[in-house]
Write an enzyme that holds these catalytic residues in place. Structure first.
Site, PDB file in Angstrom:
ATOM      1  N   LYS A  35       0.839  -1.196   0.000  1.00 46.45           N
ATOM      2  CA  LYS A  35       0.000   0.000   0.000  1.00 46.45           C
ATOM      3  C   LYS A  35       0.874   1.247   0.000  1.00 46.45           C
ATOM      4  CE  LYS A  35      -3.867  -1.899   2.721  1.00 46.45           C
ATOM      5  NZ  LYS A  35      -4.931  -1.744   1.721  1.00 46.45           N
TER       6      LYS A  35
ATOM      7  N   ARG B  85     -10.177 -11.721   2.260  1.00 42.39           N
ATOM      8  CA  ARG B  85     -11.041 -12.776   1.722  1.00 42.39           C
ATOM      9  C   ARG B  85     -10.360 -14.139   1.785  1.00 42.39           C
ATOM     10  NH1 ARG B  85     -11.466  -9.560  -3.839  1.00 42.39           N
ATOM     11  NH2 ARG B  85     -11.153  -7.892  -2.312  1.00 42.39           N
TER      12      ARG B  85
HETATM   13  N1  BES Z   1      -8.033  -3.869   4.542  1.00 39.18           N
HETATM   14  C1  BES Z   1      -8.226  -3.460   3.211  1.00 39.18           C
HETATM   15  C2  BES Z   1      -9.548  -2.704   2.986  1.00 39.18           C
HETATM   16  C3  BES Z   1      -9.715  -1.396   3.711  1.00 39.18           C
HETATM   17  C4  BES Z   1      -9.547  -0.197   3.069  1.00 39.18           C
HETATM   18  C5  BES Z   1     -10.116  -1.384   5.036  1.00 39.18           C
HETATM   19  C6  BES Z   1      -9.745   1.003   3.734  1.00 39.18           C
HETATM   20  C7  BES Z   1     -10.307  -0.194   5.695  1.00 39.18           C
HETATM   21  C8  BES Z   1     -10.132   0.999   5.052  1.00 39.18           C
HETATM   22  C9  BES Z   1      -8.238  -4.687   2.305  1.00 39.18           C
HETATM   23  O1  BES Z   1      -7.434  -5.734   2.712  1.00 39.18           O
HETATM   24  C10 BES Z   1      -7.730  -4.253   0.981  1.00 39.18           C
HETATM   25  O2  BES Z   1      -6.602  -3.875   0.903  1.00 39.18           O
HETATM   26  N2  BES Z   1      -8.577  -4.300  -0.035  1.00 39.18           N
HETATM   27  C11 BES Z   1      -8.211  -3.910  -1.348  1.00 39.18           C
HETATM   28  C12 BES Z   1      -8.732  -4.937  -2.319  1.00 39.18           C
HETATM   29  C13 BES Z   1      -8.179  -4.817  -3.693  1.00 39.18           C
HETATM   30  C14 BES Z   1      -6.691  -5.102  -3.690  1.00 39.18           C
HETATM   31  C15 BES Z   1      -8.901  -5.809  -4.590  1.00 39.18           C
HETATM   32  C16 BES Z   1      -8.809  -2.539  -1.608  1.00 39.18           C
HETATM   33  O3  BES Z   1      -9.905  -2.257  -1.101  1.00 39.18           O
HETATM   34  O4  BES Z   1      -8.192  -1.746  -2.275  1.00 39.18           O
HETATM   35 MN    MN Z   2      -5.450  -5.511   2.065  1.00 38.57          MN
END
Ligand code: BES
Ligand code: MN
Ligand code: ZN
Length: 503
Positions: free
Chosen positions: A281, A355
């Site tokens: 990230k 997931r």
């Molecule tokens: N933990 C994150 C989602 C999240 C985002 C939680 C903002 C709380 C606040 C999750 O694991 C994630 O990174 N999701 C990705 C999925 C994508 C890579 C398909 C996302 O939402 O960008």
């Molecule tokens: Mn994530």
């Protein structure tokens, strides 16, 4: 940590504390504000209230406060008038929010809150909701602040000691026990979400869950060795980049008359920190990813609430605890893992890790416990924030009855959900060229494809998925929450159980 608030109950005729809180309806045009006539000891407050209200143009709108302190003819040191809005709206007042607003005004010292308005005494349920709001508002996470903000010579802040003056003190005292159980559950969930990720990794989180044993919950911790033996390779893959061991915790509360009765199950995502892994990230805001275990925190808080109030139901709580880190040993995009269900998953993006964790825990729970339903909670997608902001959690379900019960519990508690679609048509987005399914389908319909992924690991069991990325963490201040981690979902699911699943 000392409790920042204590709540007791007294009768209408008992002595008042130095601070008195009165609930007052909005006055009709040119009329004086009416004070609770039922409570004799407050009769003398009327003239001072009338005078100050007219000078301040205070009309007792809902949740609006008027503070009178030190007035010579006042029979107490400080009087706080809390507005109830128009009299005919009395049954629509959210007493939980009102309680929060009151606790916001009474931050310290002894206060009597008179649970009555001009028309009548509050019901026991209304007064209990007032107390719940006060408890929810009072929670603070300041254990890591060693420098207090009190100025030199100022006394350290004391707790608020609130006495609720009620028409039926015995009944209210009894109701407050359940209020305390639920508020303690919410506070526990908040605390877990707020803790920093160096302090609360998977093993420390599991240790916290173990404390539920004190309440009679059976707690089983599956460590990495056990998880390997079971075959949770989708979950374990997420933890490969972290030196911290993955843990799955199974909590069992047997409160039903028949200990063999079919249980209900709650499953939580517990990523104690989500860097994204190799699909790392961006730096900005990454610290928020300490909250990526809000789903698991809610499940632990919920079990605390249910066990503490001895709910007459059998419940399984299951949480998958992992840390998602980049490392030489970390999982890569392109890897293919075999999940517990036997389905193979192609990793497209190591940041779509929640997931993968849930896939194995969901499968395990339904295989081992055959629950009446499974509800999972997860801070699963940023896309749910794009769709719903922080007002509603995303609800996905394969069963209309379960979905409508959750929706109703959401409206009743203020922890609202909005149902989103599940549909076969989205499946093609996550079909993989090389494996049975891929863990990311890209930007479009991001929350739906995540839910669609989870559904592939649910086998005929009534199931609902709550995407709480917007509601569980980074929460805005409200009358009933001043905590970054909101503890969202504990009250919603406690209500769902209380309304439909207790024998
Ligand atoms: N933990 C994150 C989602 C999240 C985002 C939680 C903002 C709380 C606040 C999750 O694991 C994630 O990174 N999701 C990705 C999925 C994508 C890579 C398909 C996302 O939402 O960008
Ligand atoms: Mn994530
Ligand atoms: Zn995550």
């Amino acid at each position: 940590m000392a409790e920042p608030i204590s709540i007791s109950v007294q009768g209408f005729d008992d002595a008042l504390a130095p601070t008195v809180v009165l609930l007052v309806h909005e006055a009709e045009k040119d009329q004086a504000l009416a004070i609770p006539a039922l409570v004799k000891s407050v009769a003398g407050f009327a003239p001072a209230i009338g005078r100050v209200a007219s000078i301040e143009r205070y009309t007792a709108k809902l949740n609006a406060a008027l503070v009178l302190s030190g007035a010579a003819d006042l029979p107490c040191e400080r009087l706080i008038v809390m507005g109830l809005g128009k009299a005919d709206a009395a049954d629509k007042i959210d007493f939980v929010k009102l309680g929060g607003a009151i606790a916001g005004k009474v931050a310290r010292g002894a206060a009597t809150v008179v649970a009555a308005h001009a028309g009548s005494a509050l019901s026991t349920v209304q007064a209990a909701n007032l107390a719940l709001g006060m408890r929810l508002r009072a929670y603070k996470f300041d254990k890591y602040k060693t420098v207090t903000k009190t100025k030199d010579g100022e006394p350290a802040p004391e707790a608020a000691e609130i006495a609720l003056a009620a028409e039926k003190p015995a009944a209210l005292r009894k109701a407050l026990k359940d209020v305390a159980s639920v508020a303690d559950g919410v506070d526990l969930a908040r605390e877990l979400v707020n803790e920093p990720p160096n302090i609360l990794g998977p093993e420390e989180f599991a240790k916290k869950a173990k404390e539920l044993k004190k309440l009679g919950v059976e707690v089983e911790v599956l460590d990495e060795k056990a998880l390997k033996k079971i075959g949770m390779k989708a979950l374990l893959g997420v933890g490969l980049g972290s030196p911290k061991e993955c843990q799955v915790v199974i909590m069992r509360w047997s409160g039903a008359k028949d200990p063999q009765a079919q249980p209900v199950a709650f499953v939580g995502k517990g990523v104690t920190f989500d860097t994204g892994g190799i699909s790392i990230k961006p730096a900005g805001g990454m610290e928020d990813m300490k909250g990526d275990m809000a789903g698991a925190a809610c499940v632990v808080g919920l079990l605390h609430a249910l066990a503490s109030r001895k709910a007459k139901v059998n419940v399984i709580g299951a949480i998958g605890l992992v840390e998602n880190m980049p490392d030489g040993k970390a999982q890569r995009p392109g890897d293919i893992v075999t999940s517990l269900s036997g389905q193979t998953i192609e990793i497209i993006n190591t940041d779509a890790e929640g997931r993968l964790v849930l896939a194995d825990v969901l499968w395990y729970v339904q295989r081992e416990y055959k629950p009446a339903f499974m509800v999972n909670l997860a801070t699963l997608t940023g896309a749910i924030l794009v769709a719903l902001g922080q007002e509603h959690a995303g609800l996905f379900s394969n069963t209309d009855e379960l979905a409508s019960r959750i929706t109703a519990a959401g409206l009743a508690t203020g922890e609202r959900v909005w149902r989103m679609p599940l549909d076969k048509a989205y499946d093609k987005i996550i079909d993989s060229k090389f494996a049975d399914v891929k863990n990311s389908g890209g930007r479009y319909a991001g929350s739906i494809t995540a839910a669609q992924f989870l559904q592939r690991f649910v086998d005929q069991c009534p199931w609902a998925h709550l995407d709480i990325a917007g509601t569980g963490m980074s929460s805005p201040d409200t009358e009933t929450n001043r905590s970054w981690g909101s503890g969202w979902g504990v009250r919603l699911l406690d209500r769902l159980v209380a309304d439909h699943y207790e024998s």
